[in-house]
Write a protein that holds these residues in place. Structure first.
Motif, PDB file in Angstrom:
ATOM      1  N   PRO A  49       1.191  16.126 -14.147  1.00 29.07           N
ATOM      2  CA  PRO A  49       2.360  16.489 -13.154  1.00 29.07           C
ATOM      3  C   PRO A  49       1.837  15.433 -11.739  1.00 29.07           C
ATOM      4  N   LEU A  50       2.844  15.020 -11.308  1.00 30.56           N
ATOM      5  CA  LEU A  50       2.504  13.948 -10.103  1.00 30.56           C
ATOM      6  C   LEU A  50       2.022  14.799  -8.848  1.00 30.56           C
ATOM      7  N   ASN A  51       2.472  15.869  -8.936  1.00 28.73           N
ATOM      8  CA  ASN A  51       2.047  16.771  -7.530  1.00 28.73           C
ATOM      9  C   ASN A  51       1.804  16.105  -6.093  1.00 28.73           C
ATOM     10  N   SER A  52       0.968  15.682  -5.599  1.00 28.61           N
ATOM     11  CA  SER A  52       1.158  15.069  -4.271  1.00 28.61           C
ATOM     12  C   SER A  52       1.080  13.518  -4.059  1.00 28.61           C
ATOM     13  N   MET A  53       1.329  12.982  -5.361  1.00 28.87           N
ATOM     14  CA  MET A  53       1.156  11.694  -5.167  1.00 28.87           C
ATOM     15  C   MET A  53       2.665  10.895  -4.590  1.00 28.87           C
ATOM     16  N   SER A  54       2.429  10.088  -3.793  1.00 30.39           N
ATOM     17  CA  SER A  54       3.615   9.300  -3.168  1.00 30.39           C
ATOM     18  C   SER A  54       3.735   7.856  -3.601  1.00 30.39           C
ATOM     19  N   LEU A  55       4.893   7.654  -4.000  1.00 32.96           N
ATOM     20  CA  LEU A  55       5.099   6.297  -4.800  1.00 32.96           C
ATOM     21  C   LEU A  55       5.883   5.364  -3.759  1.00 32.96           C
ATOM     22  N   ILE A  56       5.558   4.086  -3.487  1.00 30.88           N
ATOM     23  CA  ILE A  56       6.346   3.104  -3.178  1.00 30.88           C
ATOM     24  C   ILE A  56       6.882   2.069  -4.231  1.00 30.88           C
ATOM     25  N   GLY A  57       7.960   1.956  -4.702  1.00 31.91           N
ATOM     26  CA  GLY A  57       8.409   1.257  -5.802  1.00 31.91           C
ATOM     27  C   GLY A  57       9.020  -0.103  -5.389  1.00 31.91           C
ATOM     28  N   VAL A  58       8.320  -1.194  -6.000  1.00 30.82           N
ATOM     29  CA  VAL A  58       9.031  -2.668  -5.488  1.00 30.82           C
ATOM     30  C   VAL A  58       9.301  -3.289  -6.830  1.00 30.82           C
ATOM     31  N   THR A  59      10.652  -3.738  -6.496  1.00 30.60           N
ATOM     32  CA  THR A  59      11.505  -4.537  -7.456  1.00 30.60           C
ATOM     33  C   THR A  59      12.141  -5.869  -6.730  1.00 30.60           C
ATOM     34  N   GLY A  60      12.554  -6.722  -7.543  1.00 30.99           N
ATOM     35  CA  GLY A  60      12.954  -7.877  -7.290  1.00 30.99           C
ATOM     36  C   GLY A  60      12.542  -9.093  -8.358  1.00 30.99           C
ATOM     37  N   THR A  61      13.024 -10.175  -8.314  1.00 30.20           N
ATOM     38  CA  THR A  61      12.769 -11.248  -8.943  1.00 30.20           C
ATOM     39  C   THR A  61      11.422 -11.898  -8.832  1.00 30.20           C
ATOM     40  N   ASN A  62      11.167 -12.163  -7.539  1.00 27.74           N
ATOM     41  CA  ASN A  62       9.985 -12.679  -6.889  1.00 27.74           C
ATOM     42  C   ASN A  62       9.174 -11.492  -6.038  1.00 27.74           C
ATOM     43  N   GLY A  63       7.850 -11.656  -5.862  1.00 26.08           N
ATOM     44  CA  GLY A  63       7.317 -10.953  -4.631  1.00 26.08           C
ATOM     45  C   GLY A  63       6.691  -9.576  -5.092  1.00 26.08           C
ATOM     46  N   LYS A  64       6.839  -9.176  -6.240  1.00 25.37           N
ATOM     47  CA  LYS A  64       6.796  -7.719  -6.590  1.00 25.37           C
ATOM     48  C   LYS A  64       5.096  -7.555  -6.460  1.00 25.37           C
ATOM     49  N   SER A  65       4.408  -8.471  -7.049  1.00 24.07           N
ATOM     50  CA  SER A  65       2.872  -8.444  -7.043  1.00 24.07           C
ATOM     51  C   SER A  65       2.435  -8.685  -5.708  1.00 24.07           C
ATOM     52  N   SER A  66       2.775  -9.521  -4.930  1.00 23.89           N
ATOM     53  CA  SER A  66       2.353  -9.687  -3.484  1.00 23.89           C
ATOM     54  C   SER A  66       2.696  -8.563  -2.644  1.00 23.89           C
ATOM     55  N   VAL A  67       3.747  -8.109  -2.676  1.00 30.49           N
ATOM     56  CA  VAL A  67       4.206  -6.646  -1.764  1.00 30.49           C
ATOM     57  C   VAL A  67       3.317  -5.510  -2.277  1.00 30.49           C
ATOM     58  N   THR A  68       3.052  -5.320  -3.493  1.00 21.39           N
ATOM     59  CA  THR A  68       2.324  -4.161  -3.742  1.00 21.39           C
ATOM     60  C   THR A  68       0.791  -4.289  -3.503  1.00 21.39           C
ATOM     61  N   GLN A  69       0.394  -5.692  -3.731  1.00 21.23           N
ATOM     62  CA  GLN A  69      -1.129  -5.897  -3.078  1.00 21.23           C
ATOM     63  C   GLN A  69      -1.094  -5.983  -1.699  1.00 21.23           C
ATOM     64  N   TYR A  70      -0.367  -6.316  -0.991  1.00 23.77           N
ATOM     65  CA  TYR A  70      -0.296  -6.317   0.556  1.00 23.77           C
ATOM     66  C   TYR A  70      -0.189  -4.747   1.111  1.00 23.77           C
ATOM     67  N   ILE A  71       0.692  -3.941   0.364  1.00 21.10           N
ATOM     68  CA  ILE A  71       0.723  -2.558   0.706  1.00 21.10           C
ATOM     69  C   ILE A  71      -0.827  -2.023   0.538  1.00 21.10           C
ATOM     70  N   ALA A  72      -1.413  -2.299  -0.578  1.00 17.65           N
ATOM     71  CA  ALA A  72      -2.729  -1.613  -1.022  1.00 17.65           C
ATOM     72  C   ALA A  72      -3.772  -2.302  -0.046  1.00 17.65           C
ATOM     73  N   GLN A  73      -3.756  -3.260   0.340  1.00 17.11           N
ATOM     74  CA  GLN A  73      -4.867  -3.944   1.237  1.00 17.11           C
ATOM     75  C   GLN A  73      -4.609  -3.564   2.734  1.00 17.11           C
TER      76      GLN A  73
END
Length: 490
Positions: free
Chosen positions: A103-127
């Protein structure tokens, strides 16, 4: 958790065969003692072919997709009896069982999609989240886990069972926020079915994956599904992009729409104010205020990616000013436009670019700095020979000076590789020793120049005749007194 607690009432579980189980696994190679192996019909083969392997790896039970209800037993090497439950409805009920187990319970998710930039945006969010005191998970191409400890993954968007298991493990580590790459393949193949995202980000959409989707409209439709089928509360969309503008105007979006980009209509608007030897200075205008960014990053696309990450987290309630301040410590995705600096020396950039198009794009991203450009590059052995003269032509045309050197020769003769490359630009300087080539480039570039070191990115070896010798472009720069711009993330 008991197996019956996961599969009942959809699948009857005889009390005598009920047992405590750990994870639900769809790839027998991932089975650990106590797990349940799900043997499904795949695109090319049936998982039933791997039941014996799963049993020998310690599976506690097997759920196998079959034509009719049934039951049989397998035995492991210790002589333990392993039940195999057969049902035609395994695939129909699997997602229900997965969400029951994870069960996801309290987990909040930010989904990132697109041709380019997915890895950068997710890692920038985490940093950025981590810098502001918020533990953050990452699921994507470059690994899964709590930032910065990421474990390798096989797919950008893995199977739903793997996604939910990773999110469950993050929750156990007191992580309640995760940034996740969501690919068009993952969306069209329902690998994120049933998952809700509080925020969804579209970075851009350019031609790609048409071998799978067929047309750009089908490709766009796959991306659009993230925004209309997953309970998104806020859509953060790059409206500098044609398809972004199309999505932002889509009446089917019932969530709040926020636009980001350079354009005047953007809710989150970025503007470069200066390009320096340490990166980008920019102004970010948002609903939360106006902030100044000092980014230790190269390329306007990285400014766009950082702006998206800041906006996503500000929309989640993190302090906007703290996010802007934390951006001064951002690090690019490993091996992609990594900036290194040294007083009185040229800027140095390491990038993984190893095709003609990639080299042209990277060099284009450096052009706004208006500095003399020296490019160090090579071509890998045992790979497409036709691209070698094309890469040489791009580098010779778009650089002020260039040095051809060895990349990963693998089992090819480095002299033959050089001959192929130089056919496209015979005038190029060349030096087989990569360390010497980088030293030559840095020495000759001058303090007002830029040195691009292309091809190997974050690799820490050089492959020569089947032997991976320890080597990294970064180590060479560090030995020359350079430092990585921004913060350090181990």
């Amino acid at each position: 958790m008991k197996l019956s607690q996961i599969v009942m009432p959809e699948l009857f579980m005889p009390p005598e065969w009920d047992r405590d189980v750990h994870h639900l696994i769809i790839d027998s190679r991932d089975v650990q003692p106590g797990d349940v192996f799900i043997a499904r019909q795949g695109a090319a083969a049936h998982g039933a072919q791997h039941i014996t392997d799963a049993v020998q790896r310690g599976a506690a039970a097997i759920l196998a997709e079959g034509d009719a209800q049934g039951f049989r037993c397998e035995w492991n090497d210790d002589g333990d009896t392993i039940p195999v439950f057969i049902s035609a409805d395994i695939k129909q009920h699997l997602n229900t069982w997965l969400f029951r187990r994870y069960p996801l319970n309290s987990m909040s998710l930010i989904g990132v999609t697109g041709t380019n930039g997915k890895s950068s945006v997710t890692q920038y969010i985490a940093q950025l989240a981590s810098a502001c005191g918020e533990a953050c998970g990452v699921l994507g191409t470059l690994g899964n886990g709590r930032w910065p400890q990421l474990a390798p993954t096989r797919n950008t968007t893995p199977d739903l069972s793997i996604i939910l298991r990773n999110l469950s493990e993050l929750t156990e580590q007191s992580v309640n926020l995760t940034a996740m790459e969501v690919s068009s393949h993952g969306l069209s193949q329902k690998r994120v079915a049933g998952i809700g995202f509080s925020i969804a980000v579209l970075t851009n959409l350019t031609q790609d994956h048409l071998d799978y989707h067929g047309t750009m409209d089908h490709y766009f439709a796959a991306k659009r599904a993230l925004f209309v089928d997953h309970g998104v509360q806020i859509a953060l969309i790059n409206t500098d992009d044609e398809y972004g503008r199309r999505l932002a105007a889509d009446k089917a979006l019932t969530c709040k729409v926020m636009r980001y980009g350079r354009n005047a209509e953007a809710d989150v608007r970025y503007r470069m104010t200066a390009l320096t030897g340490a990166g980008i200075e920019a102004e970010l205008t948002t609903p939360w205020g106006t902030g100044h960014l000092s980014l230790p990053l190269i390329g306007e696309f990285n400014l766009a990616n950082a702006s998206a990450a800041i906006a996503a987290l500000a929309a989640k309630g993190l302090d906007f000013n703290a996010l802007c301040a934390a951006a001064s410590q951002l690090q690019p995705v490993a091996g992609r436009m990594e900036l290194y600096t040294k007083a009185g020396a040229p800027m140095a950039v390491i990038d993984f670019a190893h095709t003609p198009d990639a080299l042209s794009n990277v060099i284009g991203a450096l052009k706004p700095w208006d500095k003399p450009l020296t490019t160090v590059f090579g071509c890998g052995g045992d790979r497409d020979r036709s691209k070698r003269p094309l890469m040489a032509a791009v580098v010779a045309r778009e650089s002020d000076f260039a040095v051809l050197t060895d990349d990963n020769p693998r089992t090819e003769d480095p002299h033959q590789i050089f001959a192929d490359v130089l056919a496209g630009a015979p005038e190029l300087a060349h030096e087989h020793n990569r360390t010497a080539a980088i030293r030559q480039a840095v020495t000759s570039a001058g303090a007002d120049g830029i040195v691009l070191i292309a091809g190997k990115g974050h690799e820490n070896y050089q492959d020569i005749m089947g032997v991976k010798h320890p080597y990294s472009d970064e180590s060479v720069l560090l030995s020359l007194g350079y430092q990585k711009a921004g913060g350090a993330h181990d």
